[in-house]
Design a protein around this motif. Structure first.
Motif, PDB file in Angstrom:
ATOM      1  N   ASP A  17       0.806  -1.212   0.000  1.00  0.00           N
ATOM      2  CA  ASP A  17       0.000   0.000   0.000  1.00  0.00           C
ATOM      3  C   ASP A  17       0.845   1.270   0.000  1.00  0.00           C
ATOM      4  O   ASP A  17       0.327   2.367  -0.083  1.00  0.00           O
ATOM      5  CB  ASP A  17      -0.980   0.006   1.175  1.00  0.00           C
ATOM      6  N   LYS A  18       2.194   1.145   0.068  1.00  0.00           N
ATOM      7  CA  LYS A  18       3.068   2.297  -0.032  1.00  0.00           C
ATOM      8  C   LYS A  18       4.331   1.875  -0.796  1.00  0.00           C
ATOM      9  O   LYS A  18       4.658   0.692  -0.849  1.00  0.00           O
ATOM     10  CB  LYS A  18       3.432   2.850   1.348  1.00  0.00           C
ATOM     11  N   PRO A  19       5.057   2.812  -1.366  1.00  0.00           N
ATOM     12  CA  PRO A  19       6.261   2.459  -2.124  1.00  0.00           C
ATOM     13  C   PRO A  19       7.340   1.862  -1.216  1.00  0.00           C
ATOM     14  O   PRO A  19       7.434   2.190  -0.031  1.00  0.00           O
ATOM     15  CB  PRO A  19       6.746   3.793  -2.701  1.00  0.00           C
ATOM     16  N   SER A  20       8.135   0.972  -1.793  1.00  0.00           N
ATOM     17  CA  SER A  20       9.185   0.323  -1.014  1.00  0.00           C
ATOM     18  C   SER A  20      10.465   1.164  -0.943  1.00  0.00           C
ATOM     19  O   SER A  20      11.378   0.828  -0.207  1.00  0.00           O
ATOM     20  CB  SER A  20       9.509  -1.049  -1.596  1.00  0.00           C
ATOM     21  N   ILE A  21      10.516   2.243  -1.696  1.00  0.00           N
ATOM     22  CA  ILE A  21      11.677   3.127  -1.665  1.00  0.00           C
ATOM     23  C   ILE A  21      11.226   4.524  -1.264  1.00  0.00           C
ATOM     24  O   ILE A  21      10.084   4.908  -1.490  1.00  0.00           O
ATOM     25  CB  ILE A  21      12.398   3.165  -3.024  1.00  0.00           C
ATOM     26  N   ASP A  22      12.147   5.282  -0.660  1.00  0.00           N
ATOM     27  CA  ASP A  22      11.799   6.616  -0.165  1.00  0.00           C
ATOM     28  C   ASP A  22      12.030   7.703  -1.211  1.00  0.00           C
ATOM     29  O   ASP A  22      11.341   8.704  -1.212  1.00  0.00           O
ATOM     30  CB  ASP A  22      12.621   6.947   1.083  1.00  0.00           C
ATOM     31  N   ARG A  23      13.040   7.526  -2.065  1.00  0.00           N
ATOM     32  CA  ARG A  23      13.369   8.569  -3.023  1.00  0.00           C
ATOM     33  C   ARG A  23      12.488   8.461  -4.266  1.00  0.00           C
ATOM     34  O   ARG A  23      12.086   7.364  -4.664  1.00  0.00           O
ATOM     35  CB  ARG A  23      14.839   8.458  -3.441  1.00  0.00           C
ATOM     36  N   PRO A  24      12.215   9.587  -4.922  1.00  0.00           N
ATOM     37  CA  PRO A  24      11.441   9.533  -6.159  1.00  0.00           C
ATOM     38  C   PRO A  24      12.262   8.924  -7.295  1.00  0.00           C
ATOM     39  O   PRO A  24      13.487   8.914  -7.267  1.00  0.00           O
ATOM     40  CB  PRO A  24      11.097  10.993  -6.446  1.00  0.00           C
ATOM     41  N   PHE A  25      11.565   8.416  -8.325  1.00  0.00           N
ATOM     42  CA  PHE A  25      12.230   7.771  -9.449  1.00  0.00           C
ATOM     43  C   PHE A  25      13.181   8.720 -10.185  1.00  0.00           C
ATOM     44  O   PHE A  25      14.183   8.308 -10.721  1.00  0.00           O
ATOM     45  CB  PHE A  25      11.205   7.213 -10.438  1.00  0.00           C
ATOM     46  N   SER A  26      12.845  10.015 -10.216  1.00  0.00           N
ATOM     47  CA  SER A  26      13.695  10.970 -10.930  1.00  0.00           C
ATOM     48  C   SER A  26      15.089  11.074 -10.300  1.00  0.00           C
ATOM     49  O   SER A  26      16.062  11.331 -10.989  1.00  0.00           O
ATOM     50  CB  SER A  26      13.032  12.341 -10.968  1.00  0.00           C
ATOM     51  N   GLU A  27      15.190  10.855  -8.989  1.00  0.00           N
ATOM     52  CA  GLU A  27      16.504  10.878  -8.345  1.00  0.00           C
ATOM     53  C   GLU A  27      17.269   9.587  -8.569  1.00  0.00           C
ATOM     54  O   GLU A  27      18.492   9.587  -8.687  1.00  0.00           O
ATOM     55  CB  GLU A  27      16.353  11.105  -6.840  1.00  0.00           C
ATOM     56  N   ILE A  28      16.568   8.474  -8.635  1.00  0.00           N
ATOM     57  CA  ILE A  28      17.220   7.180  -8.776  1.00  0.00           C
ATOM     58  C   ILE A  28      17.717   6.976 -10.208  1.00  0.00           C
ATOM     59  O   ILE A  28      18.850   6.584 -10.445  1.00  0.00           O
ATOM     60  CB  ILE A  28      16.260   6.046  -8.377  1.00  0.00           C
ATOM     61  N   PHE A  29      16.864   7.240 -11.177  1.00  0.00           N
ATOM     62  CA  PHE A  29      17.199   6.994 -12.571  1.00  0.00           C
ATOM     63  C   PHE A  29      17.542   8.302 -13.274  1.00  0.00           C
ATOM     64  O   PHE A  29      16.909   8.689 -14.240  1.00  0.00           O
ATOM     65  CB  PHE A  29      16.030   6.308 -13.280  1.00  0.00           C
ATOM     66  N   THR A  30      18.544   8.972 -12.812  1.00  0.00           N
ATOM     67  CA  THR A  30      18.954  10.220 -13.431  1.00  0.00           C
ATOM     68  C   THR A  30      19.868   9.919 -14.616  1.00  0.00           C
ATOM     69  O   THR A  30      20.661   8.988 -14.588  1.00  0.00           O
ATOM     70  CB  THR A  30      19.652  11.142 -12.422  1.00  0.00           C
ATOM     71  N   THR A  31      19.742  10.693 -15.666  1.00  0.00           N
ATOM     72  CA  THR A  31      20.560  10.495 -16.864  1.00  0.00           C
ATOM     73  C   THR A  31      21.724  11.463 -16.922  1.00  0.00           C
ATOM     74  O   THR A  31      22.539  11.394 -17.823  1.00  0.00           O
ATOM     75  CB  THR A  31      19.707  10.676 -18.133  1.00  0.00           C
ATOM     76  N   GLU A  32      21.799  12.370 -15.953  1.00  0.00           N
ATOM     77  CA  GLU A  32      22.886  13.340 -15.947  1.00  0.00           C
ATOM     78  C   GLU A  32      24.177  12.668 -15.500  1.00  0.00           C
ATOM     79  O   GLU A  32      24.188  11.873 -14.577  1.00  0.00           O
ATOM     80  CB  GLU A  32      22.584  14.479 -14.974  1.00  0.00           C
ATOM     81  N   ASN A  33      25.250  12.988 -16.180  1.00  0.00           N
ATOM     82  CA  ASN A  33      26.560  12.501 -15.771  1.00  0.00           C
ATOM     83  C   ASN A  33      27.187  13.523 -14.835  1.00  0.00           C
ATOM     84  O   ASN A  33      27.447  14.637 -15.220  1.00  0.00           O
ATOM     85  CB  ASN A  33      27.476  12.284 -16.977  1.00  0.00           C
ATOM     86  N   GLN A  34      27.414  13.120 -13.633  1.00  0.00           N
ATOM     87  CA  GLN A  34      28.057  13.992 -12.666  1.00  0.00           C
ATOM     88  C   GLN A  34      29.551  13.755 -12.797  1.00  0.00           C
ATOM     89  O   GLN A  34      30.082  12.776 -12.281  1.00  0.00           O
ATOM     90  CB  GLN A  34      27.553  13.639 -11.271  1.00  0.00           C
ATOM     91  N   ARG A  35      30.220  14.624 -13.526  1.00  0.00           N
ATOM     92  CA  ARG A  35      31.625  14.454 -13.851  1.00  0.00           C
ATOM     93  C   ARG A  35      32.501  15.217 -12.879  1.00  0.00           C
ATOM     94  O   ARG A  35      32.246  16.357 -12.555  1.00  0.00           O
ATOM     95  CB  ARG A  35      31.874  14.956 -15.275  1.00  0.00           C
ATOM     96  N   LEU A  36      33.558  14.568 -12.435  1.00  0.00           N
ATOM     97  CA  LEU A  36      34.531  15.213 -11.561  1.00  0.00           C
ATOM     98  C   LEU A  36      35.513  16.017 -12.421  1.00  0.00           C
ATOM     99  O   LEU A  36      35.697  15.731 -13.601  1.00  0.00           O
ATOM    100  CB  LEU A  36      35.293  14.155 -10.767  1.00  0.00           C
ATOM    101  N   PRO A  37      36.168  17.025 -11.854  1.00  0.00           N
ATOM    102  CA  PRO A  37      37.165  17.767 -12.622  1.00  0.00           C
ATOM    103  C   PRO A  37      38.291  16.840 -13.075  1.00  0.00           C
ATOM    104  O   PRO A  37      38.681  15.924 -12.361  1.00  0.00           O
ATOM    105  CB  PRO A  37      37.677  18.813 -11.648  1.00  0.00           C
TER     106      PRO A  37
END
Length: 156
Positions: free
Chosen positions: A5-25
């Motif tokens: 009756d409730k989601p098994s994860i706390d974070r929204p899908f947009s945070e989990i399946f992000t397509t942005e590449n977080q690149r380090l310097p």
């Protein structure tokens, strides 16, 4: 059958399946900025050094390549990717547990470049026990050398 009756994860899908590449310097960033956008560092000595070193590099299809006399253009990669390349060359399918100099040259022949290639190759070869265990040992005689004195006198 189980009903949730409730989601098994706390974070929204947009945070989990992000397509942005977080690149380090990376070490490549100043060269890419200078060659593609003309951006120079504010410090005069650093800018002069960058201008001189940038003549060794070129950008093709958005990727940084190093010009070289002995090889075609070498693809510049980050330090982390470089370590992965060296590990796969050293102990992977084409690996023969070669020495540091041979390993660095093999990475260059494969078409990759990063500035610390030689130091990384030394560090990787020193970390493997097999390389030390089966390395060539210096050839030394089994008995100590003895001097042979000639029976005749030397004339001067």
């Amino acid at each position: 059958m189980e009903v949730l009756d409730k989601p098994s994860i706390d974070r929204p899908f947009s945070e989990i399946f992000t397509t942005e590449n977080q690149r380090l310097p990376s070490w490549m960033d100043p060269f890419i900025d200078y060659l593609s956008k003309g951006v120079e560092p504010t410090h005069k000595a650093v800018a002069t050094r960058l201008r001189k070193r940038a003549t060794l590099y070129t950008i093709r299809k958005g990727k940084l390549y190093r010009k070289c006399r002995s090889f075609p253009f070498l693809k510049c990669i980050s330090l982390e990717e470089g370590l992965r390349v060296l590990l796969s060359l050293h102990s992977g399918i084409c690996g023969n547990h070669a020495g540091a100099r041979n390993l660095a040259f093999k990475a260059l022949r494969t078409g990759y470049y990063w500035p610390t290639i030689e130091e990384d190759a030394k560090r990787i070869t020193n970390a493997f026990l097999k390389c030390h265990k089966f390395a060539n040992s210096p050839i030394a005689p089994s008995v100590p050398l003895s001097f042979v004195i000639a029976p005749w006198a030397y004339c001067q």
